[in-house]
Design a protein around this motif. Structure first.
Motif, short mmCIF file in Angstrom:
data_model
loop_
_atom_site.label_atom_id
_atom_site.label_comp_id
_atom_site.label_asym_id
_atom_site.label_seq_id
_atom_site.Cartn_x
_atom_site.Cartn_y
_atom_site.Cartn_z
N ALA A 85 0.61 -1.24 0.17
CA ALA A 85 -0.11 -0.08 0.12
C ALA A 85 1.00 1.10 0.03
O ALA A 85 0.45 2.31 -0.50
CB ALA A 85 -0.57 0.13 1.16
N SER A 86 1.98 1.21 0.63
CA SER A 86 2.93 2.42 0.88
C SER A 86 3.36 2.70 -0.58
O SER A 86 3.91 4.06 -0.74
CB SER A 86 4.30 2.06 1.60
OG SER A 86 5.00 1.05 0.94
N GLY A 87 3.36 1.86 -1.56
CA GLY A 87 4.03 2.14 -2.92
C GLY A 87 5.54 2.20 -2.95
O GLY A 87 6.29 2.61 -3.90
N LEU A 88 6.27 1.97 -1.78
CA LEU A 88 7.63 2.20 -1.62
C LEU A 88 8.48 0.92 -2.02
O LEU A 88 7.87 -0.26 -1.86
CB LEU A 88 8.09 2.36 -0.16
CG LEU A 88 7.63 3.72 0.58
CD1 LEU A 88 8.15 3.58 2.19
CD2 LEU A 88 8.43 4.98 -0.09
N PRO A 89 9.39 1.15 -3.08
CA PRO A 89 10.25 0.15 -3.22
C PRO A 89 11.07 -0.41 -1.88
O PRO A 89 11.52 0.29 -1.23
CB PRO A 89 11.41 0.55 -4.29
CG PRO A 89 11.29 2.04 -4.06
CD PRO A 89 9.89 2.62 -3.37
N ALA A 90 10.86 -1.57 -1.64
CA ALA A 90 11.25 -2.30 -0.49
C ALA A 90 12.32 -3.36 -0.30
O ALA A 90 11.98 -4.02 -1.42
CB ALA A 90 10.08 -2.68 0.39
N VAL A 91 13.14 -3.33 0.44
CA VAL A 91 14.36 -4.35 0.37
C VAL A 91 13.97 -5.24 1.98
O VAL A 91 14.03 -4.36 2.73
CB VAL A 91 15.74 -3.76 0.51
CG1 VAL A 91 16.64 -4.95 0.70
CG2 VAL A 91 15.84 -3.20 -0.86
N GLU A 92 13.67 -6.51 1.69
CA GLU A 92 13.48 -7.31 2.98
C GLU A 92 14.98 -7.71 3.28
O GLU A 92 15.51 -8.38 2.67
CB GLU A 92 12.74 -8.38 2.61
CG GLU A 92 12.44 -9.40 4.02
CD GLU A 92 11.50 -10.56 3.27
OE1 GLU A 92 10.41 -10.12 2.97
OE2 GLU A 92 12.03 -11.51 3.68
N VAL A 93 15.17 -7.51 4.67
CA VAL A 93 16.60 -8.11 5.07
C VAL A 93 16.41 -8.95 6.21
O VAL A 93 15.67 -8.82 7.03
CB VAL A 93 17.62 -7.01 5.55
CG1 VAL A 93 18.06 -6.19 4.25
CG2 VAL A 93 17.07 -6.16 6.49
N HIS A 94 17.34 -9.95 6.37
CA HIS A 94 17.46 -11.01 7.51
C HIS A 94 19.03 -10.98 7.78
O HIS A 94 19.82 -11.10 6.94
CB HIS A 94 16.84 -12.12 6.91
CG HIS A 94 15.49 -12.18 6.87
ND1 HIS A 94 14.48 -11.88 7.68
CD2 HIS A 94 14.70 -12.12 5.61
CE1 HIS A 94 13.28 -11.96 7.15
NE2 HIS A 94 13.55 -11.86 5.80
N LEU A 95 19.33 -10.99 9.15
CA LEU A 95 20.78 -11.45 9.69
C LEU A 95 20.97 -12.80 9.14
O LEU A 95 22.08 -12.84 8.75
CB LEU A 95 20.69 -10.97 11.12
CG LEU A 95 20.42 -9.63 11.71
CD1 LEU A 95 19.81 -9.73 13.02
CD2 LEU A 95 21.82 -8.79 11.42
N SER A 96 20.00 -13.77 9.43
CA SER A 96 20.25 -15.10 9.45
C SER A 96 19.90 -15.40 7.89
O SER A 96 19.12 -14.82 7.21
CB SER A 96 19.63 -15.89 10.54
OG SER A 96 18.19 -15.71 10.31
N ASP A 97 20.22 -16.85 7.53
CA ASP A 97 19.84 -17.21 6.15
C ASP A 97 18.46 -18.21 6.25
O ASP A 97 18.57 -19.20 6.82
CB ASP A 97 20.79 -17.91 5.73
CG ASP A 97 20.47 -18.49 4.06
OD1 ASP A 97 19.35 -18.48 3.78
OD2 ASP A 97 21.30 -19.22 3.37
N ILE A 98 17.43 -17.29 6.23
CA ILE A 98 16.03 -18.00 6.67
C ILE A 98 15.81 -19.21 5.71
O ILE A 98 15.02 -20.14 6.17
CB ILE A 98 14.98 -17.12 6.57
CG1 ILE A 98 14.87 -16.33 5.20
CG2 ILE A 98 14.96 -15.96 7.80
CD1 ILE A 98 13.55 -15.55 5.09
N SER A 99 16.55 -19.24 4.75
CA SER A 99 16.35 -20.60 3.77
C SER A 99 16.70 -21.91 4.27
O SER A 99 16.53 -22.73 3.77
CB SER A 99 16.69 -20.32 2.12
OG SER A 99 18.28 -20.08 2.50
#
Ligand code: DQA
Length: 141
Positions: free
Chosen positions: A90-104
């Protein structure tokens, strides 16, 4: 460039929380690194941490006209918060999702991200450098 940075739930415990997974840096230390790197890249940052889903949504709404980019570590909300997913969209912002750990490479429930689909990029597994690389990514666009 203005970057809104949001740390999700339990990231206030950084430094003492499972340091073998999340590293020994406190959130204050992480934020200091973020601010230093952002300044190098001539980016302005607003940084928030919240343990509450609704507050994270309100932070996105309150800062979306100021921000050019959103860098978000939704933490556990990554795996089930359709409300945060909708707020990012809804914000329309380009977003980068970050994680410290490797969730995969962790428990099965962490492998699924419901927020990644509304982000332009996901950066994971690099410890605090996940945030640094995210700033680099935003600055390079
Ligand atoms: C995290 C990974 C999530 O699964 C977890 O719930 C977190 C932190 C990370 O940065 O590695 O709180 O987002």
């Amino acid at each position: 460039m203005n970057i809104l940075i949001i740390h999700g739930p339990n990231l206030n415990f950084l430094g003492q929380r499972e340091p073998e997974i999340y590293g020994s840096l406190t959130i204050e230390g992480l934020n200091a690194l973020i601010k230093k790197h952002a300044a190098l890249k001539k980016a302005k940052v607003r940084i928030f941490q919240s343990n509450c889903e609704g507050h994270i949504i309100d932070l996105i709404a309150a800062n979306m006209t100021w921000a050019d980019w959103l860098i978000i570590n939704p933490a556990a909300y990554t795996h089930y918060s359709y409300a945060i997913r909708d707020a990012i969209k809804a914000s329309g912002l380009p977003a980068v999702e970050v994680h410290l750990s490797d969730i995969s490479k962790r428990e099965n429930f962490r492998k699924r991200s419901v927020t990644a689909g509304v982000c332009v990029k996901q950066i994971k597994g690099l410890g605090h450098n996940s945030y640094i690389k995210a700033i680099d990514f935003c600055a390079a666009q």
